[in-house]
Design a protein around this motif. Structure first.
Motif, PDB file in Angstrom:
ATOM      1  N   ASP A  47       5.890  10.838 -14.317  1.00 44.68           N
ATOM      2  CA  ASP A  47       6.968  10.677 -13.344  1.00 44.68           C
ATOM      3  C   ASP A  47       6.434   9.810 -12.207  1.00 44.68           C
ATOM      4  O   ASP A  47       5.587  10.235 -11.422  1.00 44.68           O
ATOM      5  CB  ASP A  47       7.417  12.042 -12.817  1.00 44.68           C
ATOM      6  CG  ASP A  47       8.583  11.944 -11.841  1.00 44.68           C
ATOM      7  OD1 ASP A  47       8.882  10.834 -11.352  1.00 44.68           O
ATOM      8  OD2 ASP A  47       9.182  12.995 -11.549  1.00 44.68           O
ATOM      9  N   ILE A  48       6.922   8.576 -12.147  1.00 43.49           N
ATOM     10  CA  ILE A  48       6.452   7.637 -11.131  1.00 43.49           C
ATOM     11  C   ILE A  48       7.525   7.380 -10.071  1.00 43.49           C
ATOM     12  O   ILE A  48       7.428   6.417  -9.314  1.00 43.49           O
ATOM     13  CB  ILE A  48       5.964   6.317 -11.762  1.00 43.49           C
ATOM     14  CG1 ILE A  48       7.051   5.653 -12.599  1.00 43.49           C
ATOM     15  CG2 ILE A  48       4.714   6.565 -12.606  1.00 43.49           C
ATOM     16  CD1 ILE A  48       6.677   4.264 -13.118  1.00 43.49           C
ATOM     17  N   SER A  49       8.512   8.257 -10.005  1.00 43.88           N
ATOM     18  CA  SER A  49       9.606   8.068  -9.041  1.00 43.88           C
ATOM     19  C   SER A  49       9.098   8.134  -7.603  1.00 43.88           C
ATOM     20  O   SER A  49       9.700   7.547  -6.704  1.00 43.88           O
ATOM     21  CB  SER A  49      10.708   9.114  -9.258  1.00 43.88           C
ATOM     22  OG  SER A  49      10.199  10.425  -9.077  1.00 43.88           O
ATOM     23  N   GLY A  50       7.974   8.822  -7.378  1.00 39.13           N
ATOM     24  CA  GLY A  50       7.435   8.952  -6.029  1.00 39.13           C
ATOM     25  C   GLY A  50       6.393   7.912  -5.666  1.00 39.13           C
ATOM     26  O   GLY A  50       5.799   7.971  -4.589  1.00 39.13           O
ATOM     27  N   LEU A  51       6.159   6.943  -6.560  1.00 36.81           N
ATOM     28  CA  LEU A  51       5.170   5.897  -6.252  1.00 36.81           C
ATOM     29  C   LEU A  51       5.814   4.810  -5.403  1.00 36.81           C
ATOM     30  O   LEU A  51       6.881   4.302  -5.727  1.00 36.81           O
ATOM     31  CB  LEU A  51       4.609   5.271  -7.530  1.00 36.81           C
ATOM     32  CG  LEU A  51       3.602   6.087  -8.321  1.00 36.81           C
ATOM     33  CD1 LEU A  51       3.129   5.281  -9.526  1.00 36.81           C
ATOM     34  CD2 LEU A  51       2.415   6.490  -7.466  1.00 36.81           C
ATOM     35  N   ARG A  52       5.129   4.454  -4.315  1.00 33.07           N
ATOM     36  CA  ARG A  52       5.602   3.358  -3.462  1.00 33.07           C
ATOM     37  C   ARG A  52       4.985   2.036  -3.890  1.00 33.07           C
ATOM     38  O   ARG A  52       5.602   0.983  -3.763  1.00 33.07           O
ATOM     39  CB  ARG A  52       5.207   3.614  -2.003  1.00 33.07           C
ATOM     40  CG  ARG A  52       5.853   4.811  -1.366  1.00 33.07           C
ATOM     41  CD  ARG A  52       5.385   4.941   0.067  1.00 33.07           C
ATOM     42  NE  ARG A  52       3.927   5.051   0.106  1.00 33.07           N
ATOM     43  CZ  ARG A  52       3.252   6.070   0.618  1.00 33.07           C
ATOM     44  NH1 ARG A  52       3.899   7.062   1.164  1.00 33.07           N
ATOM     45  NH2 ARG A  52       1.939   6.091   0.618  1.00 33.07           N
ATOM     46  N   TYR A  53       3.746   2.096  -4.376  1.00 28.95           N
ATOM     47  CA  TYR A  53       2.979   0.871  -4.627  1.00 28.95           C
ATOM     48  C   TYR A  53       1.968   1.110  -5.734  1.00 28.95           C
ATOM     49  O   TYR A  53       1.412   2.201  -5.848  1.00 28.95           O
ATOM     50  CB  TYR A  53       2.253   0.471  -3.335  1.00 28.95           C
ATOM     51  CG  TYR A  53       1.329  -0.708  -3.478  1.00 28.95           C
ATOM     52  CD1 TYR A  53       1.827  -2.003  -3.549  1.00 28.95           C
ATOM     53  CD2 TYR A  53      -0.039  -0.526  -3.554  1.00 28.95           C
ATOM     54  CE1 TYR A  53       0.981  -3.092  -3.687  1.00 28.95           C
ATOM     55  CE2 TYR A  53      -0.896  -1.610  -3.690  1.00 28.95           C
ATOM     56  CZ  TYR A  53      -0.375  -2.885  -3.756  1.00 28.95           C
ATOM     57  OH  TYR A  53      -1.227  -3.945  -3.889  1.00 28.95           O
ATOM     58  N   ILE A  54       1.742   0.093  -6.537  1.00 28.63           N
ATOM     59  CA  ILE A  54       0.699   0.137  -7.574  1.00 28.63           C
ATOM     60  C   ILE A  54      -0.077  -1.175  -7.482  1.00 28.63           C
ATOM     61  O   ILE A  54       0.531  -2.249  -7.458  1.00 28.63           O
ATOM     62  CB  ILE A  54       1.283   0.250  -9.000  1.00 28.63           C
ATOM     63  CG1 ILE A  54       2.169   1.476  -9.147  1.00 28.63           C
ATOM     64  CG2 ILE A  54       0.176   0.289 -10.034  1.00 28.63           C
ATOM     65  CD1 ILE A  54       2.849   1.593 -10.503  1.00 28.63           C
ATOM     66  N   ASN A  55      -1.413  -1.104  -7.440  1.00 26.55           N
ATOM     67  CA  ASN A  55      -2.216  -2.326  -7.494  1.00 26.55           C
ATOM     68  C   ASN A  55      -2.827  -2.469  -8.884  1.00 26.55           C
ATOM     69  O   ASN A  55      -2.529  -1.692  -9.791  1.00 26.55           O
ATOM     70  CB  ASN A  55      -3.270  -2.359  -6.379  1.00 26.55           C
ATOM     71  CG  ASN A  55      -4.392  -1.366  -6.588  1.00 26.55           C
ATOM     72  OD1 ASN A  55      -4.435  -0.618  -7.563  1.00 26.55           O
ATOM     73  ND2 ASN A  55      -5.321  -1.341  -5.646  1.00 26.55           N
ATOM     74  N   SER A  56      -3.707  -3.447  -9.060  1.00 30.01           N
ATOM     75  CA  SER A  56      -4.272  -3.702 -10.389  1.00 30.01           C
ATOM     76  C   SER A  56      -5.091  -2.515 -10.902  1.00 30.01           C
ATOM     77  O   SER A  56      -5.067  -2.211 -12.098  1.00 30.01           O
ATOM     78  CB  SER A  56      -5.124  -4.968 -10.379  1.00 30.01           C
ATOM     79  OG  SER A  56      -6.164  -4.852  -9.432  1.00 30.01           O
ATOM     80  N   ALA A  57      -5.796  -1.821 -10.005  1.00 24.65           N
ATOM     81  CA  ALA A  57      -6.551  -0.633 -10.436  1.00 24.65           C
ATOM     82  C   ALA A  57      -5.594   0.461 -10.901  1.00 24.65           C
ATOM     83  O   ALA A  57      -5.869   1.161 -11.883  1.00 24.65           O
ATOM     84  CB  ALA A  57      -7.441  -0.125  -9.306  1.00 24.65           C
ATOM     85  N   GLY A  58      -4.471   0.604 -10.230  1.00 21.99           N
ATOM     86  CA  GLY A  58      -3.464   1.577 -10.629  1.00 21.99           C
ATOM     87  C   GLY A  58      -2.848   1.240 -11.976  1.00 21.99           C
ATOM     88  O   GLY A  58      -2.617   2.115 -12.816  1.00 21.99           O
ATOM     89  N   ILE A  59      -2.602  -0.041 -12.207  1.00 29.00           N
ATOM     90  CA  ILE A  59      -2.105  -0.485 -13.509  1.00 29.00           C
ATOM     91  C   ILE A  59      -3.142  -0.147 -14.575  1.00 29.00           C
ATOM     92  O   ILE A  59      -2.807   0.307 -15.673  1.00 29.00           O
ATOM     93  CB  ILE A  59      -1.788  -1.996 -13.490  1.00 29.00           C
ATOM     94  CG1 ILE A  59      -0.545  -2.246 -12.637  1.00 29.00           C
ATOM     95  CG2 ILE A  59      -1.604  -2.544 -14.901  1.00 29.00           C
ATOM     96  CD1 ILE A  59      -0.250  -3.702 -12.362  1.00 29.00           C
TER      97      ILE A  59
END
Length: 109
Positions: A47-59
């Motif tokens: 569930d990624i509905s609460g994610l504001r931001y993803i960077n390359s490490a997050g990907i």
């Protein structure tokens, strides 16, 4: 970033909130995934509905989760991405690799 997890039958449910930028939480998430796979859990709903931001490490964390599950003939579903995260998934073409759903009931079908 914060995350919660629980195993519901054959599904590992992960809920991520905040900014997915790798940091220490990435390793903790992968540890939870590894434990679930050792218990023969074949499906992961993130569930990624609460994610504001993803960077390359997050990907990288998301791709690692996907790789681990697919290597065990499992599957990963990303649930309810926000508009900004959805745009990132499209730009990086990850929307073609991950199954993106709006609810758990879509996965259960």
């Amino acid at each position: 970033m914060e995350f919660k997890h629980e195993i519901k039958g054959q599904i590992l449910a992960l809920r991520l909130t905040g900014d997915l930028i790798g940091e220490d939480n990435g390793a903790a998430i992968i540890e939870v995934v590894t434990d679930a796979l050792q218990k023969k859990v074949p499906i992961c709903i993130v569930d990624i509905s609460g994610l504001r931001y993803i960077n390359s490490a997050g990907i990288g964390v998301l791709i690692t989760i996907l790789t681990k599950f697919r290597n065990k003939n499992g599957e990963v579903y990303l649930m309810k991405p926000s508009e900004s995260v959805q745009k990132l998934l499209v730009i990086t073409k990850l929307n073609n690799i991950f199954h993106i759903v709006q609810s758990e009931s879509e996965v259960i079908k």
